[in-house]
Design an enzyme around this catalytic site. Structure first.
Site, PDB file in Angstrom:
ATOM      1  N   GLU A  96       0.672  -1.339  -0.031  1.00 46.56           N
ATOM      2  CA  GLU A  96      -0.048  -0.109   0.109  1.00 46.56           C
ATOM      3  C   GLU A  96       0.870   1.170  -0.039  1.00 46.56           C
ATOM      4  O   GLU A  96       1.962   1.224   0.421  1.00 46.56           O
ATOM      5  CB  GLU A  96      -0.795  -0.141   1.276  1.00 46.56           C
ATOM      6  CG  GLU A  96      -2.238  -0.190   1.060  1.00 46.56           C
ATOM      7  CD  GLU A  96      -3.058   0.864   0.377  1.00 46.56           C
ATOM      8  OE1 GLU A  96      -2.358   1.589  -0.654  1.00 46.56           O
ATOM      9  OE2 GLU A  96      -4.235   1.311   0.409  1.00 46.56           O
ATOM     10  N   ASP A 100      -3.698   5.648   6.226  1.00 49.70           N
ATOM     11  CA  ASP A 100      -4.440   7.035   6.821  1.00 49.70           C
ATOM     12  C   ASP A 100      -5.285   6.609   7.847  1.00 49.70           C
ATOM     13  O   ASP A 100      -5.126   6.223   9.204  1.00 49.70           O
ATOM     14  CB  ASP A 100      -4.970   7.848   5.739  1.00 49.70           C
ATOM     15  CG  ASP A 100      -5.617   9.263   6.306  1.00 49.70           C
ATOM     16  OD1 ASP A 100      -5.241   9.460   7.527  1.00 49.70           O
ATOM     17  OD2 ASP A 100      -6.343   9.766   5.568  1.00 49.70           O
ATOM     18  N   THR A 101      -6.801   6.624   7.630  1.00 46.67           N
ATOM     19  CA  THR A 101      -7.739   5.954   8.408  1.00 46.67           C
ATOM     20  C   THR A 101      -7.484   4.366   8.828  1.00 46.67           C
ATOM     21  O   THR A 101      -7.899   3.915   9.665  1.00 46.67           O
ATOM     22  CB  THR A 101      -9.264   6.167   8.156  1.00 46.67           C
ATOM     23  OG1 THR A 101      -9.226   5.516   6.738  1.00 46.67           O
ATOM     24  CG2 THR A 101      -9.196   7.809   7.681  1.00 46.67           C
ATOM     25  N   LEU A 103      -8.980   2.297   6.679  1.00 44.29           N
ATOM     26  CA  LEU A 103     -10.408   1.719   6.604  1.00 44.29           C
ATOM     27  C   LEU A 103     -10.279   1.114   5.248  1.00 44.29           C
ATOM     28  O   LEU A 103     -10.429  -0.230   5.079  1.00 44.29           O
ATOM     29  CB  LEU A 103     -11.477   2.886   6.078  1.00 44.29           C
ATOM     30  CG  LEU A 103     -12.058   3.387   7.543  1.00 44.29           C
ATOM     31  CD1 LEU A 103     -12.829   4.709   7.088  1.00 44.29           C
ATOM     32  CD2 LEU A 103     -12.841   2.143   8.153  1.00 44.29           C
TER      33      LEU A 103
HETATM   34  P1  IMP Z   1      -7.479   5.324   4.562  1.00 41.88           P
HETATM   35  O1  IMP Z   1      -8.407   4.245   4.022  1.00 41.88           O
HETATM   36  O2  IMP Z   1      -7.753   6.471   5.104  1.00 41.88           O
HETATM   37  O3  IMP Z   1      -6.220   4.694   5.282  1.00 41.88           O
HETATM   38  O4  IMP Z   1      -6.503   5.856   2.967  1.00 41.88           O
HETATM   39  C1  IMP Z   1      -6.256   4.744   2.121  1.00 41.88           C
HETATM   40  C2  IMP Z   1      -6.080   5.512   0.555  1.00 41.88           C
HETATM   41  O5  IMP Z   1      -6.511   6.768   0.891  1.00 41.88           O
HETATM   42  C3  IMP Z   1      -4.711   5.404   0.357  1.00 41.88           C
HETATM   43  O6  IMP Z   1      -4.151   4.143   0.080  1.00 41.88           O
HETATM   44  C4  IMP Z   1      -4.507   6.337  -0.362  1.00 41.88           C
HETATM   45  O7  IMP Z   1      -4.689   5.951  -1.772  1.00 41.88           O
HETATM   46  C5  IMP Z   1      -5.405   7.443  -0.029  1.00 41.88           C
HETATM   47  N1  IMP Z   1      -4.680   8.536   0.919  1.00 41.88           N
HETATM   48  C6  IMP Z   1      -4.665   8.561   2.285  1.00 41.88           C
HETATM   49  N2  IMP Z   1      -4.168   9.558   2.488  1.00 41.88           N
HETATM   50  C7  IMP Z   1      -3.694  10.174   1.479  1.00 41.88           C
HETATM   51  C8  IMP Z   1      -2.771  11.441   1.412  1.00 41.88           C
HETATM   52  O8  IMP Z   1      -2.146  12.183   2.248  1.00 41.88           O
HETATM   53  N3  IMP Z   1      -2.373  11.701   0.113  1.00 41.88           N
HETATM   54  C9  IMP Z   1      -2.911  10.865  -1.021  1.00 41.88           C
HETATM   55  N4  IMP Z   1      -3.659  10.020  -0.766  1.00 41.88           N
HETATM   56  C10 IMP Z   1      -4.005   9.497   0.216  1.00 41.88           C
HETATM   57 MG    MG Z   2      -4.188   3.645  -2.057  1.00 42.86          MG
END
Ligand code: IMP
Ligand code: MG
Length: 178
Positions: A96, A100-101, A103
């Site tokens: 990956e 971030d979150t 999820l």
């Molecule tokens: P999560 O589900 O919030 O952990 O985010 C997962 C996906 O969102 C990552 O695989 C990224 O593709 C995108 N993402 C999360 N944070 C960022 C950021 O700061 N910049 C760009 N894409 C992000």
């Molecule tokens: Mg991604």
């Protein structure tokens, strides 16, 4: 939207870190039977550089997921079910770009785990330092821990833009041009 200069992480640092990650992965995991699964689209740059530094893996596949609109997670993660490969009994390296979150990765992880693979190792280039409620996964390999800013470049985008930048930048939300 503005790129914040200087870059948060430069391409030389990224490549150095990827070499270190590859070395660790080789020490820990039998790579000849490893099945690499790359999360589209953001992780493609990272994955190709990382995989070039590993000995031959048994195969490479791609999973498609979407959750972001602009700078914030929509919360409702969409994993394209037709993109989930068959992984029963296999040893997986899930690659990956950023946690971030958590999820998105959780949802992908769950749809692999339900097939009873031998093991899933999670490798992320970046992990934001923040609490993750309801998330049970954790990264086995992390390139860089960063603060909770929105970043772009080296595969990561803002509404499709900036993916092809070789360095990683914080994207400032102040009005202005990039
Ligand atoms: P999560 O589900 O919030 O952990 O985010 C997962 C996906 O969102 C990552 O695989 C990224 O593709 C995108 N993402 C999360 N944070 C960022 C950021 O700061 N910049 C760009 N894409 C992000
Ligand atoms: Mg991604």
């Amino acid at each position: 939207m503005q790129l914040v200069y200087p870059p948060l992480i430069r391409q030389e640092q990224i490549q150095q870190k990827i070499s270190e990650l590859a070395e660790k992965i080789c020490q820990d995991i039998q790579t000849e039977n490893l099945y690499a699964i790359v999360v589209l689209k953001g992780a493609v740059f990272f994955a190709t550089d990382l995989l070039k530094k590993l000995p031959p893996v048994s195969s490479i596949d791609f999973v498609r997921a979407e959750s972001y609109e602009g700078c914030s997670s929509r919360g409702d993660v969409k994993v394209y079910p037709e993109s989930i490969p068959e992984v029963g009994g296999k040893r997986i390296l899930l690659i990956e770009d950023i946690l971030d979150t958590g999820l998105t990765t959780q949802k992908i992880f769950d749809s692999l785990q339900i097939q009873n693979p031998e093991a899933i190792y999670l490798c992320v280039l970046l992990e934001k330092r923040k609490p993750r409620e309801g998330i049970t996964i954790s990264s086995d390999y992390v390139g860089f821990y960063i603060e909770d800013n929105f970043v772009v470049g080296y595969g990561m985008d803002f509404n499709g833009k900036f993916r092809n930048l070789p360095d990683i930048y914080i994207l400032s939300l102040n009005k202005g041009s990039y």
